[in-house]
Design a protein around this motif. Sequence first.
Motif, short mmCIF file in Angstrom:
data_model
loop_
_atom_site.label_atom_id
_atom_site.label_comp_id
_atom_site.label_asym_id
_atom_site.label_seq_id
_atom_site.Cartn_x
_atom_site.Cartn_y
_atom_site.Cartn_z
N THR A 108 -7.27 -2.99 -2.59
CA THR A 108 -7.40 -2.37 -1.18
C THR A 108 -8.88 -2.10 -0.82
O THR A 108 -9.62 -2.63 -1.43
N CYS A 145 -8.11 3.22 3.04
CA CYS A 145 -7.08 3.26 2.14
C CYS A 145 -7.46 3.36 0.80
O CYS A 145 -6.97 4.12 -0.23
N LYS A 182 0.87 -1.07 0.15
CA LYS A 182 -0.04 -0.19 -0.08
C LYS A 182 1.00 1.35 0.10
O LYS A 182 0.52 2.20 -0.52
#
Length: 176
Positions: free
Chosen positions: A119, A123, A82
């Motif tokens: 995701t 996020c 991420k």
Amino acid sequence: GRWGIDEKVLFEIICMSPPEHLKMVDDAYVAKYSINLEKALKKELCGTVQEAAIFTLGMKLHPYETVAELINSTCAGTNTDKLRLFCTILRYQHILPRVMNEHLKLFGKTVSDRIESETNGSCKELLLEMVKVALPNSIYSSEEEGVRMDHGEDEWSDLDEVVVKPEFHPARARND
């Protein structure tokens, strides 16, 4: 003769040459050795040095494809990196419209779809907003299968025309 490659000279050529010059060097290398610079780097280098050299070369010769591949590789495997995905979207916002087109061509999936599937939670929301902010409203909608570019085909000349409209900036929206 000498064995191996003079890495210092190679890195100077890759890093210091403008894209047009590097393209001519690549073409000349292909004409002389029948392989391109990327394949030569793969043969001569290894590990992170190889990755860095190939990435830098790719950013000079085909930046949109290189960033699209970076986004894809960041999401590959069981765990999406991420932080790397955030950094990539943020760092390359100025070329994101073209990267999105290249990503769709290469992988059959929009960057937004990749974010949606790889995701979750805040996020995902933030990444999707970052993608929207990078694109003018007139050329992007989530229903489209890609980004429509109404600009010229020159690699870099039209990037000044791709601007972020202030009303889409999340930080400004919070202050209003």
